[in-house]
Design an enzyme around this catalytic site. Structure first.
Site, short mmCIF file in Angstrom:
data_model
loop_
_atom_site.label_atom_id
_atom_site.label_comp_id
_atom_site.label_asym_id
_atom_site.label_seq_id
_atom_site.Cartn_x
_atom_site.Cartn_y
_atom_site.Cartn_z
N ARG A 169 3.63 3.48 -9.84
CA ARG A 169 3.01 1.62 -8.81
C ARG A 169 1.97 2.30 -7.75
O ARG A 169 1.16 1.11 -7.22
CB ARG A 169 5.14 1.89 -7.58
CG ARG A 169 6.02 2.07 -9.49
CD ARG A 169 7.42 2.14 -8.35
NE ARG A 169 7.61 1.70 -7.28
CZ ARG A 169 8.71 2.49 -6.26
NH1 ARG A 169 9.23 3.85 -6.87
NH2 ARG A 169 9.11 2.11 -6.13
N LYS A 204 9.14 -1.60 3.17
CA LYS A 204 9.07 -3.47 4.03
C LYS A 204 10.61 -4.34 4.38
O LYS A 204 11.36 -4.54 5.16
CB LYS A 204 8.70 -3.90 3.08
CG LYS A 204 7.40 -3.61 2.37
CD LYS A 204 6.27 -4.59 1.38
CE LYS A 204 7.69 -3.69 0.31
NZ LYS A 204 6.36 -2.51 -0.05
N ARG A 208 14.01 8.54 -0.91
CA ARG A 208 14.52 7.47 -0.80
C ARG A 208 16.04 7.74 -1.54
O ARG A 208 16.24 7.52 -2.45
CB ARG A 208 13.85 5.81 -0.74
CG ARG A 208 14.54 5.20 -1.03
CD ARG A 208 13.37 3.83 -1.15
NE ARG A 208 13.64 3.98 -2.15
CZ ARG A 208 12.20 2.81 -2.09
NH1 ARG A 208 12.40 1.67 -1.34
NH2 ARG A 208 11.61 2.11 -3.24
N ARG A 237 2.52 -10.16 -6.19
CA ARG A 237 2.28 -9.05 -6.60
C ARG A 237 0.89 -9.37 -7.05
O ARG A 237 0.21 -8.02 -7.42
CB ARG A 237 3.36 -8.24 -7.13
CG ARG A 237 3.61 -7.14 -6.37
CD ARG A 237 5.27 -6.03 -7.08
NE ARG A 237 5.30 -5.26 -6.80
CZ ARG A 237 6.62 -4.76 -5.98
NH1 ARG A 237 7.37 -5.79 -5.58
NH2 ARG A 237 6.93 -4.00 -5.99
N ARG A 294 16.98 5.16 -7.46
CA ARG A 294 16.48 4.18 -8.30
C ARG A 294 15.71 5.48 -9.39
O ARG A 294 14.77 6.11 -8.91
CB ARG A 294 15.19 3.81 -7.70
CG ARG A 294 16.28 2.44 -7.29
CD ARG A 294 15.21 1.91 -6.01
NE ARG A 294 14.23 1.04 -6.44
CZ ARG A 294 13.53 0.84 -5.82
NH1 ARG A 294 13.50 -0.01 -4.87
NH2 ARG A 294 11.94 0.24 -6.40
P1 ADP Z 1 9.40 -0.93 -3.22
O1 ADP Z 1 10.01 -2.42 -2.32
O2 ADP Z 1 9.52 -0.04 -3.86
O3 ADP Z 1 8.10 -2.04 -3.89
P2 ADP Z 1 10.85 -3.69 -5.03
O4 ADP Z 1 11.83 -2.88 -5.28
O5 ADP Z 1 9.76 -4.53 -5.13
O6 ADP Z 1 9.72 -2.02 -5.12
O7 ADP Z 1 9.91 -2.94 -7.31
C1 ADP Z 1 10.53 -3.01 -7.60
C2 ADP Z 1 10.19 -3.24 -9.29
O8 ADP Z 1 10.68 -4.45 -9.35
C3 ADP Z 1 8.16 -2.79 -9.53
O9 ADP Z 1 8.10 -1.66 -9.85
C4 ADP Z 1 8.39 -4.25 -10.48
O10 ADP Z 1 8.08 -3.37 -11.95
C5 ADP Z 1 8.86 -5.16 -10.05
N1 ADP Z 1 9.20 -6.32 -9.41
C6 ADP Z 1 9.22 -6.43 -8.23
N2 ADP Z 1 8.74 -6.85 -7.81
C7 ADP Z 1 8.04 -8.12 -8.60
C8 ADP Z 1 7.10 -8.57 -8.82
N3 ADP Z 1 6.92 -9.42 -7.82
N4 ADP Z 1 5.79 -9.05 -10.07
C9 ADP Z 1 5.88 -7.93 -10.97
N5 ADP Z 1 7.13 -6.87 -10.60
C10 ADP Z 1 8.11 -6.83 -9.69
P1 ADP Z 2 9.93 -0.75 0.83
O1 ADP Z 2 11.03 -1.70 1.25
O2 ADP Z 2 8.14 -1.23 1.30
O3 ADP Z 2 10.20 -0.15 -0.66
P2 ADP Z 2 11.50 1.00 2.53
O4 ADP Z 2 11.70 0.33 3.00
O5 ADP Z 2 12.70 1.59 0.72
O6 ADP Z 2 9.92 0.63 1.51
O7 ADP Z 2 11.86 2.78 2.96
C1 ADP Z 2 10.69 3.30 1.69
C2 ADP Z 2 11.61 4.66 2.35
O8 ADP Z 2 11.23 5.11 3.64
C3 ADP Z 2 13.18 4.34 2.51
O9 ADP Z 2 13.81 5.86 2.03
C4 ADP Z 2 13.16 4.87 4.27
O10 ADP Z 2 14.62 4.70 4.91
C5 ADP Z 2 11.39 5.22 4.43
N1 ADP Z 2 11.05 4.77 5.83
C6 ADP Z 2 10.93 3.64 6.93
N2 ADP Z 2 10.25 3.88 7.14
C7 ADP Z 2 10.75 4.81 7.89
C8 ADP Z 2 8.73 5.43 9.24
N3 ADP Z 2 9.29 4.50 9.89
N4 ADP Z 2 9.37 6.73 8.53
C9 ADP Z 2 9.80 7.35 7.48
N5 ADP Z 2 10.78 6.96 6.83
C10 ADP Z 2 10.87 5.82 6.92
#
Ligand code: ADP
Ligand code: ADP
Ligand code: ZN
Length: 216
Positions: A172, A13, A127, A88, A161
Site C-alpha cells: 500500500r 485521515k 491499528r 487516489r 484489517r
Molecule cells: P487507508 O485508510 O488505510 O488508506 P482505505 O480504507 O482508504 O485505507 O482503503 C483500503 C483499500 O480500499 C485500499 O487499499 C484499496 O484497495 C481500496 N480503495 C479505497 N479507496 C480507493 C480508491 N479511491 N481507489 C482504489 N481503491 C480504493
Molecule cells: P488513515 O485513515 O489515514 O488510514 P487512521 O486515522 O486510521 O489513518 O490512523 C491510523 C492509525 O494511527 C490508527 O491506529 C490511529 O489510532 C493511529 N493514529 C492516528 N493519528 C495518530 C497520531 N497523531 N499519533 C499516533 N497514532 C495515530
C-alpha cells in the site's frame, strides 16, 4: 465546506476527519469504509473489490468512479463533505473534476497529511478498527477504554484489517507513492493543496488543520 483529505495509509485521515465532522458539521465520505461495508453485505461491488483490497492494490478506477458518482448525489452531503481515500489516482481526480463541474460544485481545499513511512508502519501494524462504526484505534497510541471494544455507543468489536498486516502494508505504501503522490502536484497546480505536518499528538495535528480550515 468541501474538501479532499489526501495522505498515505495510516496518516490519520480517519482520526482527524472524525473531529472535523463534529466541529464543522460536514460528512466524511471514505471510499475504504464504503467498500468494506459492501464486502460485509456481500454485494457485487464488495465481491469485485475484495481481492484488490486484501492484496493492498487499488480497486480499478472505473468501479470507484461509478461508486463515488452515486455517493455524491446523497442529500446528507449538502452541508459539505470530506473525501477520505478518494481520489487516489490522476484519472480519479480528473473524473472528480468532471463530476463536480456537472453538479455545479467547487472544492474549497485539499489537505495533504504528511507522515514518514517509518511512522506509518508503526501506526498501521497496531491499528484496530470497530466492526460496527469503522472508528480506528491504536493498541498503544490510542487504545479504547475497554480492551477490544469500541468506545462509541455501538460498543462494536475491534478487529485488525487483513490489509493492516506487514505484506499488504508495504504494498500500500508503494502504491501510494506510485499512484497517489502525483496528486499533490495535480492539486498544487490548481492552488488547492495545503500541506499539514502529520507527526505529533492527535490534538496538535488537529490544531494545524483548523488553522487552515478556519480560512474557509
Ligand atoms: P487507508 O485508510 O488505510 O488508506 P482505505 O480504507 O482508504 O485505507 O482503503 C483500503 C483499500 O480500499 C485500499 O487499499 C484499496 O484497495 C481500496 N480503495 C479505497 N479507496 C480507493 C480508491 N479511491 N481507489 C482504489 N481503491 C480504493
Ligand atoms: P488513515 O485513515 O489515514 O488510514 P487512521 O486515522 O486510521 O489513518 O490512523 C491510523 C492509525 O494511527 C490508527 O491506529 C490511529 O489510532 C493511529 N493514529 C492516528 N493519528 C495518530 C497520531 N497523531 N499519533 C499516533 N497514532 C495515530
Ligand atoms: Zn464503533
Amino acid at each position: 465546506m468541501k474538501l479532499i483529505f489526501l495522505g498515505p495509509p495510516g496518516a490519520g485521515k480517519g482520526t482527524q476527519s472524525e473531529r472535523m465532522c463534529a466541529d464543522y458539521g460536514v460528512v466524511q465520505l471514505s471510499t475504504g469504509d464504503i467498500l468494506r461495508a459492501n464486502r460485509k453485505a456481500g454485494t457485487e461491488l464488495g465481491q469485485k473489490a475484495q481481492k484488490f483490497m486484501d492484496a493492498g492494490e487499488l480497486v480499478p478506477d472505473q468501479i470507484i468512479i461509478d461508486m463515488i458518482k452515486e455517493e455524491l448525489k446523497k442529500p446528507e452531503l449538502s452541508k459539505g463533505y470530506i473525501l477520505d481515500g478518494f481520489p487516489r489516482t490522476v484519472p480519479q481526480a480528473q473524473a472528480l473534476d468532471k463530476l463536480l463541474e456537472d453538479m455545479g460544485q467547487k472544492l474549497d481545499t485539499v489537505l495533504v497529511l504528511e507522515v514518514p513511512n517509518e511512522e506509518l508502519v508503526k501506526r498501521l501494524t497496531a491499528r484496530r478498527v470497530c466492526r460496527v462504526c469503522g472508528k480506528s484505534y491504536h493498541l498503544i497510541f490510542k487504545p479504547p477504554l475497554k480492551e477490544g471494544i469500541c468506545d462509541q455507543p455501538c460498543g462494536g468489536e475491534l478487529y485488525q484489517r487483513d490489509d493492516d498486516k506487514e505484506g499488504p502494508i508495504m504494498n500500500r505504501l508503494k502504491v501510494y507513492e506510485d499512484q497517489t503522490f502525483p496528486l499533490i502536484d495535480y492539486y498544487s497546480s490548481k492552488n488547492l493543496a495545503n500541506k499539514i505536518h502529520g507527526l505529533g499528538e492527535i490534538g496538535d495535528i488537529y490544531s494545524r488543520i483548523k488553522t487552515v480550515l478556519d480560512k474557509f
